[in-house]
Write a protein that holds these residues in place. Structure first.
Motif, short mmCIF file in Angstrom:
data_model
loop_
_atom_site.label_atom_id
_atom_site.label_comp_id
_atom_site.label_asym_id
_atom_site.label_seq_id
_atom_site.Cartn_x
_atom_site.Cartn_y
_atom_site.Cartn_z
N SER A 1 14.52 8.59 29.50
CA SER A 1 13.22 9.23 29.33
C SER A 1 13.41 10.71 29.03
O SER A 1 14.18 11.39 29.69
CB SER A 1 12.39 9.06 30.60
OG SER A 1 11.16 9.71 30.48
N ALA A 2 12.65 11.21 28.01
CA ALA A 2 12.80 12.58 27.52
C ALA A 2 14.26 12.80 27.10
O ALA A 2 15.01 11.86 26.90
CB ALA A 2 12.36 13.58 28.58
N PHE B 1 6.67 5.51 23.96
CA PHE B 1 6.00 6.61 24.65
C PHE B 1 4.97 6.14 25.66
O PHE B 1 4.33 6.96 26.31
CB PHE B 1 5.33 7.53 23.63
CG PHE B 1 6.25 8.61 23.10
CD1 PHE B 1 7.61 8.57 23.37
CD2 PHE B 1 5.76 9.64 22.34
CE1 PHE B 1 8.46 9.55 22.90
CE2 PHE B 1 6.61 10.64 21.86
CZ PHE B 1 7.95 10.59 22.15
N ARG C 1 5.81 4.70 28.25
CA ARG C 1 6.57 4.78 29.50
C ARG C 1 7.05 3.41 29.99
O ARG C 1 7.30 3.23 31.17
CB ARG C 1 5.77 5.47 30.60
CG ARG C 1 5.31 6.86 30.24
CD ARG C 1 4.58 7.53 31.37
NE ARG C 1 3.28 6.92 31.62
CZ ARG C 1 2.39 7.42 32.47
NH1 ARG C 1 2.65 8.52 33.15
NH2 ARG C 1 1.24 6.81 32.64
N GLU D 1 2.12 9.49 39.35
CA GLU D 1 3.39 8.81 39.29
C GLU D 1 3.20 7.31 39.12
O GLU D 1 2.27 6.71 39.65
CB GLU D 1 4.21 9.08 40.56
CG GLU D 1 4.61 10.53 40.73
CD GLU D 1 5.50 10.72 41.93
OE1 GLU D 1 5.81 9.71 42.59
OE2 GLU D 1 5.89 11.86 42.21
N HIS E 1 9.42 4.70 34.57
CA HIS E 1 9.54 6.07 34.09
C HIS E 1 8.21 6.81 34.17
O HIS E 1 7.13 6.20 34.07
CB HIS E 1 10.03 6.07 32.64
CG HIS E 1 11.50 5.81 32.50
ND1 HIS E 1 12.46 6.72 32.86
CD2 HIS E 1 12.18 4.72 32.03
CE1 HIS E 1 13.67 6.22 32.62
NE2 HIS E 1 13.53 5.00 32.12
N ARG E 2 8.29 8.11 34.33
CA ARG E 2 7.09 8.94 34.43
C ARG E 2 6.77 9.62 33.11
O ARG E 2 5.79 10.36 33.01
CB ARG E 2 7.29 9.99 35.52
CG ARG E 2 7.61 9.40 36.88
CD ARG E 2 7.91 10.49 37.90
NE ARG E 2 8.34 9.92 39.17
CZ ARG E 2 8.72 10.65 40.21
NH1 ARG E 2 8.74 11.98 40.10
NH2 ARG E 2 9.11 10.07 41.32
N ASP E 3 7.59 9.41 32.10
CA ASP E 3 7.37 10.02 30.79
C ASP E 3 7.78 9.00 29.73
O ASP E 3 8.31 7.94 30.04
CB ASP E 3 8.20 11.31 30.66
CG ASP E 3 7.63 12.24 29.58
OD1 ASP E 3 6.81 11.77 28.78
OD2 ASP E 3 8.01 13.42 29.54
N GLY E 4 7.52 9.34 28.47
CA GLY E 4 7.88 8.44 27.39
C GLY E 4 9.37 8.12 27.38
O GLY E 4 10.21 8.96 27.75
N ASP F 1 -2.29 9.92 35.13
CA ASP F 1 -1.40 11.07 35.08
C ASP F 1 -0.48 11.12 36.28
O ASP F 1 0.50 11.88 36.29
CB ASP F 1 -2.24 12.35 35.02
CG ASP F 1 -2.98 12.45 33.70
OD1 ASP F 1 -4.04 13.10 33.68
OD2 ASP F 1 -2.49 11.89 32.71
#
Length: 456
Positions: A176-177, A438, A440, A222, A155-158, A220
């Motif tokens: 995610s999100a 969070f 990821r 990918e 995943h690229r986010d939490g 930050d």
């Protein structure tokens, strides 16, 4: 008044006596440290079957015990010296209280009261010290029964949510999100999890290091998505009725209906085949945070930021009763059913409460923690509660509120940010507990439940 001047003089006398005593305390501590160090060296030199890391941990813990009792003893002497000095001063000057002379009985009662306060203070300090030491022992032991097996990265986010199929083959799903487009999707895809390979042996750790990770640990850019997670872009069904972010969803028993929870303060019940809205569950005063269905009955529980959770009953098609429960003082982050007649709720007020469906007036058990509790899960067979925390920890409790273990977390393993959710998979021989956060990543854990319950 005479009693004030006498007390001031006594206070000055006590203060003047403390200085040389402080020097003796430092000398005593220094000598004691040398003695403890000497004992540690002797023990290390002896032939022992214990691993070096475990032996070192034991020595440190026993050293803590000795230092705690030494501090208690010194404080005890200090307080008793003050009591004796004040009593002698009051007796010599014949001071008055409320216009009357202090009799021997009054002096005795005053001294008894001071001694009682001293005793209570000693008990409180002793209880806090021993609790810390016992907790350290439990943490050391828990590493042997709770081991990290696999880290799932991609995943690229939490990651907000994690779920595991209840039937074979075992499939792990992560979210995610949130669904910001106000819809929920149904996907049809089955992929069996590959056999996880252990990444670290937690028994080799010398201790639990609470380490903060800097931003450089998480780039930050990918994150490379592993080839074991194929991408599916076309949902089979789209559910459209909410007016806000969809934050959670769950299947009703039988798999023909699904319930969703949203920030629009409602939960919706849909027919899976037709995608039609069957019921809109209204009543919460603020955004919903979670929804959960009973594993064997047509019951739904919804949680909300309004500090309540609600129980919805769909067992009778013509009656949709609802009960409101106000057992928390902050956002209810989740409420889940167990196989029996219990509901377990977690909250930002740092408590988890166990409720009996037959009598929901007050909880039958309350677990108090040191951090906000997120989406909890309860094992089906052993009824063990897994608590994910804002402080990056995951703790295990039984249904009566007894703490069983804390999952290992250090600079080499565990979550690096807030843990959002946990999910049990008891039939999985390798990973029987999953967590996500969070940072990821999702983590698969192997919990030796038999050993865990035996330690209890």
């Amino acid at each position: 008044m005479p009693i004030e001047s006498g007390s001031s003089a006594a206070a000055r006398q006590v203060k003047s006596k403390r200085k040389p005593h402080a020097i003796s305390i430092r000398r005593t501590n220094s000598t004691e440290q040398e003695r403890v160090s000497s004992q540690r060296e002797m023990l290390e030199a002896q032939d022992s079957k214990l691993p070096t890391s475990i032996r070192q941990t034991l020595l440190e813990l026993f050293g803590q015990i000795e230092r705690e009792f030494e501090n208690l003893y010194i404080e005890n002497l200090e307080l008793r010296r003050e009591i004796e000095t004040l009593n002698d001063r009051l007796t010599a000057e014949g001071q008055t209280v409320d216009g009357g002379d202090l009799s021997k009985g009054q002096l005795k009662a005053k001294a008894s009261h001071s001694t009682s306060q001293l005793s209570q203070k000693l008990k409180t300090t002793y209880k806090a010290s021993t609790s810390k030491i016992v907790s350290s022992f439990k943490t050391t032991t828990s590493r042997a029964v709770c081991q990290l097996v696999k880290e799932y990265i991609g995943h690229r986010d939490g990651i907000w949510d994690v779920s595991v199929t209840r039937l074979q083959p075992v499939v792990l799903g992560t979210a995610s999100a949130a669904s910001g487009d106000q819809t929920a999707h149904i996907w049809r895809y089955i992929v069996q999890l590959p056999t996880p390979q252990p990444v670290i042996d937690s028994n080799q750790m010398s201790g639990e290091e609470e380490v903060d990770f800097s931003d450089k640990d998480e780039a930050d850019g990918e994150v490379e998505c592993p080839s074991e997670s194929p991408t599916v872009r076309a949902p089979t069904t789209t559910l459209k009725s909410h007016q806000g972010v969809v934050i959670a969803a769950d299947w009703l028993v039988g798999g023909k209906q699904v319930v969703t929870a949203s920030w629009d303060r409602t939960a919706n019940l849909y027919d899976v085949e037709t995608s039609e809205l069957v019921h809109s569950l209204t009543g919460h005063d603020q955004e919903l945070t979670h929804c959960c269905t009973h594993p064997t009955q047509r019951l739904v529980v919804t949680s909300s930021r309004d500090t309540t959770f609600r129980l919805w009953d769909f067992r009778d098609p013509s009656i949709h009763s609802v009960n409101v429960f106000q057992g928390h003082t902050d956002t209810v982050t989740s409420a889940v059913f167990t196989v029996g007649d219990n509901v377990v709720s977690g909250s930002d007020d740092r408590t988890v409460k166990v409720w009996d469906l037959k009598n929901m007036r007050s909880p039958i058990a309350t677990i108090r923690t040191d951090s906000a509790v997120n989406r909890i899960s309860v094992s089906v067979n052993q009824r063990i509660i897994a608590l994910p925390h804002d402080n990056r920890q995951v703790r295990l409790f039984d249904m009566s509120g007894v703490r069983l273990a804390r999952l290992p977390r250090s600079n080499r393993q565990g979550h690096r940010r807030m843990v959002c959710c946990t999910a049990w998979s008891e039939d999985n021989p390798i990973c029987n507990l999953f967590s996500c956060g969070f940072d990821r990543q999702a983590i698969g854990w192997n919990i030796n439940i038999a050993a865990l319950l035996q330690e209890k």
